[in-house]
Design a protein around this motif. Structure first.
Motif, short mmCIF file in Angstrom:
data_model
loop_
_atom_site.label_atom_id
_atom_site.label_comp_id
_atom_site.label_asym_id
_atom_site.label_seq_id
_atom_site.Cartn_x
_atom_site.Cartn_y
_atom_site.Cartn_z
N GLY A 15 21.32 21.70 -17.63
CA GLY A 15 20.25 20.67 -16.61
C GLY A 15 19.00 20.10 -16.80
N SER A 16 18.92 19.20 -16.67
CA SER A 16 17.55 17.66 -16.84
C SER A 16 16.83 17.75 -16.15
CB SER A 16 18.36 16.91 -18.36
OG SER A 16 18.66 16.28 -18.11
N GLY A 17 17.12 18.20 -14.45
CA GLY A 17 16.67 17.32 -13.64
C GLY A 17 15.44 17.84 -13.01
N PHE A 18 15.17 17.74 -12.20
CA PHE A 18 13.84 18.06 -11.43
C PHE A 18 13.35 19.44 -11.92
CE2 PHE A 18 11.62 19.16 -7.41
CZ PHE A 18 10.44 18.34 -7.38
N ILE A 19 14.34 20.20 -11.28
CA ILE A 19 13.51 21.96 -11.14
C ILE A 19 13.34 21.75 -13.10
CG2 ILE A 19 16.13 22.68 -11.46
CD1 ILE A 19 12.71 24.12 -9.16
N ALA A 20 14.25 21.26 -13.52
CA ALA A 20 14.19 21.63 -15.38
C ALA A 20 12.50 21.22 -15.84
CB ALA A 20 14.92 20.99 -16.32
N GLU A 21 11.92 20.24 -14.80
CA GLU A 21 10.64 20.10 -14.84
C GLU A 21 9.61 20.59 -14.70
OE1 GLU A 21 7.15 17.45 -16.60
OE2 GLU A 21 9.38 17.17 -17.24
N PHE A 22 9.93 21.32 -13.88
CA PHE A 22 8.75 22.36 -13.33
C PHE A 22 8.71 24.22 -14.16
CE2 PHE A 22 8.10 20.76 -8.41
CZ PHE A 22 6.71 21.63 -8.87
N HIS A 23 10.21 24.25 -14.72
CA HIS A 23 10.30 25.32 -15.89
C HIS A 23 9.71 24.36 -16.89
CE1 HIS A 23 12.66 28.24 -13.60
NE2 HIS A 23 13.75 27.53 -13.30
N LEU A 24 9.45 23.48 -17.99
CA LEU A 24 8.81 23.00 -18.81
C LEU A 24 7.50 23.30 -18.41
CD1 LEU A 24 10.62 20.07 -20.18
CD2 LEU A 24 10.80 22.62 -21.02
N LYS A 25 7.35 22.86 -17.48
CA LYS A 25 5.60 23.04 -17.36
C LYS A 25 5.10 24.66 -17.30
CE LYS A 25 5.28 19.04 -14.71
NZ LYS A 25 4.36 18.44 -12.92
N GLY A 26 6.47 25.22 -16.45
CA GLY A 26 5.73 26.75 -16.44
C GLY A 26 5.93 26.77 -17.93
N MET A 27 6.18 26.86 -18.64
CA MET A 27 7.02 27.29 -19.72
C MET A 27 5.53 27.35 -20.88
SD MET A 27 10.51 27.45 -20.61
CE MET A 27 11.45 28.74 -20.27
N LEU A 28 4.29 25.87 -20.08
CA LEU A 28 3.09 25.62 -21.02
C LEU A 28 2.32 27.25 -21.06
CD1 LEU A 28 2.52 22.54 -19.81
CD2 LEU A 28 3.11 22.99 -22.74
N GLY A 29 1.94 28.14 -19.96
CA GLY A 29 1.88 29.12 -20.13
C GLY A 29 2.43 30.19 -20.83
N VAL A 30 3.25 30.54 -21.99
CA VAL A 30 4.41 31.07 -21.73
C VAL A 30 3.99 32.05 -23.44
CG1 VAL A 30 6.65 32.41 -22.03
CG2 VAL A 30 5.50 31.32 -19.66
N ARG A 31 3.76 32.85 -23.88
CA ARG A 31 4.20 33.23 -25.50
C ARG A 31 5.15 33.28 -26.07
NH1 ARG A 31 -0.56 36.93 -27.12
NH2 ARG A 31 -0.37 36.03 -28.79
N ASN A 32 5.29 33.15 -26.86
CA ASN A 32 6.71 33.27 -27.67
C ASN A 32 8.24 33.15 -27.23
OD1 ASN A 32 5.09 35.23 -28.76
ND2 ASN A 32 5.41 36.48 -27.12
N VAL A 33 8.16 31.88 -27.25
CA VAL A 33 9.19 30.43 -26.28
C VAL A 33 8.90 29.46 -27.45
CG1 VAL A 33 7.93 30.07 -24.72
CG2 VAL A 33 11.09 30.26 -24.63
N ASP A 34 10.29 28.65 -27.82
CA ASP A 34 10.95 27.84 -28.03
C ASP A 34 12.00 27.11 -27.10
OD1 ASP A 34 8.45 27.73 -30.07
OD2 ASP A 34 10.01 29.29 -30.85
N VAL A 35 12.04 26.30 -26.75
CA VAL A 35 12.91 25.49 -25.86
C VAL A 35 13.65 24.41 -26.57
CG1 VAL A 35 13.94 23.52 -23.91
CG2 VAL A 35 11.80 25.34 -23.88
N THR A 36 14.62 24.88 -27.44
CA THR A 36 15.29 24.41 -28.36
C THR A 36 16.95 23.60 -28.23
OG1 THR A 36 16.52 26.56 -28.62
CG2 THR A 36 14.39 26.16 -30.55
N GLY A 37 17.30 23.07 -27.37
CA GLY A 37 18.59 22.63 -26.49
C GLY A 37 18.70 22.35 -25.16
N VAL A 38 19.17 21.63 -25.01
CA VAL A 38 19.72 21.03 -24.07
C VAL A 38 21.04 20.43 -23.54
CG1 VAL A 38 18.63 18.96 -23.92
CG2 VAL A 38 19.21 19.84 -21.40
N PHE A 39 21.95 20.29 -22.46
CA PHE A 39 22.93 19.66 -22.16
C PHE A 39 22.41 19.53 -20.84
CE2 PHE A 39 26.65 20.23 -19.31
CZ PHE A 39 27.87 18.81 -21.03
N SER A 40 23.41 17.98 -20.33
CA SER A 40 23.53 17.91 -19.18
C SER A 40 24.38 16.46 -19.11
CB SER A 40 22.02 17.62 -18.16
OG SER A 40 21.20 15.93 -19.42
N ARG A 41 24.67 15.88 -17.73
CA ARG A 41 25.99 15.70 -17.63
C ARG A 41 25.59 13.53 -18.39
NH1 ARG A 41 27.06 16.26 -11.86
NH2 ARG A 41 24.51 16.34 -11.67
#
Length: 414
Positions: free
Chosen positions: A15-41
């Motif tokens: 998923g790459s929509g509205f809620i995914a954007e919120f999770h990306l913004k949230g992950m700016l404050g998270v250590r020890n994580v990388d977003v390495t892949g995405v699938f959406s339609r």
């Protein structure tokens, strides 16, 4: 599970929509994580999402043209399911199949609210996760809202310890309507505003009423009573607005789903004390933007939070003209006047702490505070409320007759 703790958790988004954007913004404050892949339609949405990940410095994100490609990637440890409600069980089935066949090395899965559209679907989501040996987390951001974390700590540590546990939680979430057409389609979404938003309200209220350190199941649901209504969007001019905005697939003149819902949930704690949750949700609220209002009451104390009572407010006169947007607050309804501003929506709404918690639990192999078990419990409550509204009477728990129940608005066109 071997190889834990992992130094960093590599996350793939479905998923790459509205809620995914919120999770990306949230992950700016998270250590020890990388977003390495995405699938959406849609390829263009995947490309935009991957570019956004790079822009935020969250990792080297690959756009995958199939779900199988994402879950089988060597650089993906965990999956965040953020796709529309009607796709989530199929996503889980694919993940389960690939893990069981040994093609996927994914060790954990997190799913956005609600976990599923029915109890049967939610139970299958849980079964598939556990049969595949996956650690699992239910993404209920309001449990991790910064005011909730701070408020619950103070209430239970200072007030409840001195005068007794809280007994009444009120939770309301209201805004002017959802972003995407599938939210308005009962069969795809699973219902209307009750399914979409009361999942937040009942779970944050259960959380506030649960003693710190105690499992959520320490509170027993005894009875639920629900009311649903069509207050705004079935009016001809507003139904026509939806059709103009979303096309023929949203036909509120003939296929509406509720835009208002109220629920009362009676519970009992481990000592037999009666507790009450009052929840209200609406797509018919027109104010500055999304409003979350929470209260927790006990013998000698009260806690209150309103997301629009912000510390920062900005006034713009009618001479200030600009494009419509949501740069001040989610579901923003105006660009002029006295406007509340949420300085850090991802933090206040709980996405930062939610993602931090899930990443650390998955990385270390620990059980999250919110799991698919909690997601299933929430769906059970929601189905009880829908059934109560349908029969105009209360529903007592346990309620095995709800196992295959489908809300009236979700039966339309199914």
């Amino acid at each position: 599970m071997t190889g834990l703790p992992k130094q960093r958790l590599r996350v793939g988004f479905v998923g790459s929509g509205f809620i995914a954007e919120f999770h990306l913004k949230g992950m700016l404050g998270v250590r020890n994580v990388d977003v390495t892949g995405v699938f959406s339609r849609k390829a263009e949405n995947r490309a935009r999402f991957a570019s956004r990940v790079a822009e935020l410095g969250l990792g080297d994100c690959t756009s995958h043209d199939s779900l199988e490609s994402l879950v089988n990637a060597d650089n993906v440890d965990a999956i965040w399911i953020l796709s529309p409600n009607y796709t989530r069980l199929d996503v889980m089935r694919t993940l389960h199949a690939e893990v069981k066949a040994g093609r996927s090395k994914v060790i954990a899965v997190a799913c956005e609210k609600p976990l599923a559209r029915t109890i049967a679907e939610a139970r299958e989501m849980l079964r598939l996760a556990e049969d595949a040996g996956l650690n699992h987390g239910y993404l209920e951001n309001q449990v991790f809202c910064t005011p909730v974390i701070r408020g619950k700590d103070i209430i239970w540590r200072r007030a409840a310890s001195a005068t007794g546990r809280p007994y009444l939680a009120r939770a309301a979430e209201e805004h002017s309507g959802a972003h995407e057409p599938w939210f308005w389609q009962g069969d795809k979404q699973g219902g209307g505003v009750l399914s979409d938003m009361m999942c937040h309200s009942v779970e944050v209220a259960r959380h506030l009423l649960t003693k710190p350190g105690a499992p959520r199941k320490s509170l027993t649901i005894k009875q639920v009573s629900g009311t649903v209504a069509n207050l705004k969007w079935t009016r001809p001019n507003y139904a026509d607005q939806l059709r103009k905005r979303f096309g023929s697939e949203v036909d509120y003149r003939n296929r509406p789903s509720e835009d208002f819902a109220r629920g009362t949930i009676l519970l009992e704690d481990e000592d037999g004390n009666e507790l009450v949750i009052e929840a209200t949700t609406s797509w018919a609220y027109v104010g500055a933007g999304l409003r979350i209002q929470l209260e927790l009451l006990g013998p000698e104390y009260a806690m209150e939070f309103n997301s629009l009572n912000t510390g920062l407010k900005i006034f713009m006169s009618r001479e200030v003209k600009g494009e419509e947007g949501e740069d001040l607050v989610e579901k923003q309804n105006a660009e002029q006047g006295l406007m509340p501003v949420l300085e850090d929506e991802a933090g206040v709404y709980g996405y930062t702490d939610e993602n931090r918690h899930m990443v650390e639990c998955f990385r270390k192999g620990e059980t999250p505070m919110e799991t698919f078990h909690d997601g299933l419990a929430v769906v059970e409550i929601l189905m009880g409320l829908y059934r109560s509204a349908e029969i105009s009477g209360s529903v007592s728990f346990p309620a095995p007759e709800l196992e295959n129940y489908v809300p009236v608005v979700a039966r339309i066109g199914a």
